[in-house]
Design a protein around this motif. Structure first.
Motif, PDB file in Angstrom:
ATOM      1  N   GLY A   1      -2.788  -0.976  -5.112  1.00  0.00           N
ATOM      2  CA  GLY A   1      -4.116  -0.448  -4.755  1.00  0.00           C
ATOM      3  C   GLY A   1      -5.188  -0.966  -5.691  1.00  0.00           C
ATOM      4  O   GLY A   1      -6.291  -1.324  -5.260  1.00  0.00           O
TER       5      GLY A   1
ATOM      6  N   SER B   1      -3.409   3.460  -1.477  1.00  0.00           N
ATOM      7  CA  SER B   1      -3.214   2.844  -0.154  1.00  0.00           C
ATOM      8  C   SER B   1      -4.357   1.888   0.198  1.00  0.00           C
ATOM      9  O   SER B   1      -4.558   1.566   1.363  1.00  0.00           O
ATOM     10  CB  SER B   1      -3.118   3.939   0.919  1.00  0.00           C
ATOM     11  N   THR B   2      -5.068   1.432  -0.819  1.00  0.00           N
ATOM     12  CA  THR B   2      -6.244   0.589  -0.549  1.00  0.00           C
ATOM     13  C   THR B   2      -5.876  -0.743   0.118  1.00  0.00           C
ATOM     14  O   THR B   2      -4.994  -1.464  -0.349  1.00  0.00           O
ATOM     15  CB  THR B   2      -6.997   0.294  -1.865  1.00  0.00           C
TER      16      THR B   2
ATOM     17  N   THR C   1      -3.982  -7.000   3.239  1.00  0.00           N
ATOM     18  CA  THR C   1      -3.195  -6.149   2.351  1.00  0.00           C
ATOM     19  C   THR C   1      -2.880  -6.903   1.060  1.00  0.00           C
ATOM     20  O   THR C   1      -3.115  -8.112   0.959  1.00  0.00           O
ATOM     21  CB  THR C   1      -1.869  -5.721   3.022  1.00  0.00           C
TER      22      THR C   1
ATOM     23  N   ASN D   1      -9.834   4.591  -7.734  1.00  0.00           N
ATOM     24  CA  ASN D   1      -8.392   4.379  -7.945  1.00  0.00           C
ATOM     25  C   ASN D   1      -7.929   5.104  -9.207  1.00  0.00           C
ATOM     26  O   ASN D   1      -8.576   5.024 -10.244  1.00  0.00           O
ATOM     27  CB  ASN D   1      -8.102   2.878  -8.081  1.00  0.00           C
TER      28      ASN D   1
ATOM     29  N   ALA E   1       0.860  -1.191   0.000  1.00  0.00           N
ATOM     30  CA  ALA E   1       0.000   0.000   0.000  1.00  0.00           C
ATOM     31  C   ALA E   1       0.894   1.238   0.000  1.00  0.00           C
ATOM     32  O   ALA E   1       1.880   1.304   0.739  1.00  0.00           O
ATOM     33  CB  ALA E   1      -0.912  -0.013   1.226  1.00  0.00           C
TER      34      ALA E   1
ATOM     35  N   ALA F   1      -8.319  -3.314  -4.796  1.00  0.00           N
ATOM     36  CA  ALA F   1      -9.654  -2.789  -5.109  1.00  0.00           C
ATOM     37  C   ALA F   1     -10.431  -3.759  -6.003  1.00  0.00           C
ATOM     38  O   ALA F   1     -11.633  -3.981  -5.798  1.00  0.00           O
ATOM     39  CB  ALA F   1      -9.524  -1.425  -5.791  1.00  0.00           C
TER      40      ALA F   1
ATOM     41  N   PRO G   1     -13.062  -2.283   1.061  1.00  0.00           N
ATOM     42  CA  PRO G   1     -11.840  -1.562   0.656  1.00  0.00           C
ATOM     43  C   PRO G   1     -11.821  -0.182   1.309  1.00  0.00           C
ATOM     44  O   PRO G   1     -12.814   0.547   1.259  1.00  0.00           O
ATOM     45  CB  PRO G   1     -11.987  -1.458  -0.870  1.00  0.00           C
ATOM     46  N   ILE G   2     -10.702   0.170   1.914  1.00  0.00           N
ATOM     47  CA  ILE G   2     -10.578   1.484   2.554  1.00  0.00           C
ATOM     48  C   ILE G   2      -9.200   2.068   2.227  1.00  0.00           C
ATOM     49  O   ILE G   2      -8.286   1.341   1.851  1.00  0.00           O
ATOM     50  CB  ILE G   2     -10.765   1.420   4.095  1.00  0.00           C
ATOM     51  N   ALA G   3      -9.079   3.375   2.382  1.00  0.00           N
ATOM     52  CA  ALA G   3      -7.787   4.028   2.178  1.00  0.00           C
ATOM     53  C   ALA G   3      -7.030   3.973   3.505  1.00  0.00           C
ATOM     54  O   ALA G   3      -7.434   4.597   4.490  1.00  0.00           O
ATOM     55  CB  ALA G   3      -7.982   5.475   1.733  1.00  0.00           C
TER      56      ALA G   3
ATOM     57  N   GLY H   1      -6.311   6.128  -4.226  1.00  0.00           N
ATOM     58  CA  GLY H   1      -6.612   4.704  -4.056  1.00  0.00           C
ATOM     59  C   GLY H   1      -5.362   3.843  -3.898  1.00  0.00           C
ATOM     60  O   GLY H   1      -5.454   2.627  -3.765  1.00  0.00           O
TER      61      GLY H   1
ATOM     62  N   GLY I   1      -6.384  10.240   0.272  1.00  0.00           N
ATOM     63  CA  GLY I   1      -6.776   8.887  -0.132  1.00  0.00           C
ATOM     64  C   GLY I   1      -7.435   8.829  -1.499  1.00  0.00           C
ATOM     65  O   GLY I   1      -7.902   7.770  -1.919  1.00  0.00           O
TER      66      GLY I   1
END
Ligand code: FES
Length: 207
Positions: free
Chosen positions: A156, A100-101, A126, A183, A88, A160, A108-110, A98, A95
């Protein structure tokens, strides 16, 4: 006008002692009520965390890791600088890239806009969990479809796509394009990323 209409306050029948007693009781009741309200507010308020760091456990890629975090530590900082999970990437402060997804409890989060403390007790996944000797179908499809140029956005995107297809295994091209709109790729490999995702939908590139 009659004389009694002009009588000064307190009027006849007023009991000063009773009045003072009543006032004291009312004041005491108000104080008790205020304390009760404050106690309720304190009970309902979230725990206030000090500035000092604390040792917590995070569940990352199926393993429990002890990490020392400050209240301001982002999940991305902890992943990269304590757990050496550098897939990430820190690209955008908000964020929006994308890059650092990661997946937290299936979503899915940042990671760069998520506090590490908010991830305690949750399952964190991860991009590293999708690689290895037997890579995830999404990773294989990215290789097969040549879905990268510089590769900086790729982790990312891979995460995603994995998160999106977990929820939408039969997604159409249009749905994939819409689902990945969080993203960004500066190299512009969108067409190949979508091609890779469609390959997975069709059952290709199984790891
Ligand atoms: S492959 Fe370079 S930014 Fe996406």
């Amino acid at each position: 006008m009659k004389d009694q209409d002009l009588a000064p306050w307190p009027q006849a029948g007023f009991d000063r002692r009773a009045f003072l007693k009543g006032s004291s009781a009312a004041a005491a009741a108000t104080t008790l009520a205020t304390h009760a309200t404050q106690a309720q507010a304190q009970a309902a308020a979230p725990e206030i965390v000090g500035r000092q760091s604390r040792l917590v456990e995070l569940k990352v890629n199926g393993k429990t890791a002890s990490v020392r975090v400050e209240p301001r530590s982002t999940l991305l900082d902890v992943l990269r600088y304590q757990l050496q999970l550098t897939g990430a990437k820190p690209v955008s402060i908000d964020g929006s890239s994308g890059a650092s997804t990661v997946i937290v409890d299936g979503k899915p989060i940042a990671a760069n806009t998520t506090l590490a403390l908010d991830c305690v007790g949750k399952s964190i996944q991860t991009v590293e969990s999708l690689g290895g000797e037997k890579p995830d179908a999404v990773v294989s499809a990215f290789v097969h479809a040549d879905a990268m140029q510089c590769g900086f956005c790729t982790p990312g995107f891979v995460v995603a796509v994995r998160a999106f297809l977990d929820k939408n295994p039969g997604a159409t091209e249009e749905q994939i394009r819409s689902g990945l709109n969080g993203n960004l790729c500066r190299c512009g490999t969108y067409a190949n990323v979508v091609m890779a995702a469609l390959e997975v939908v069709k059952g290709g590139s199984r790891g």
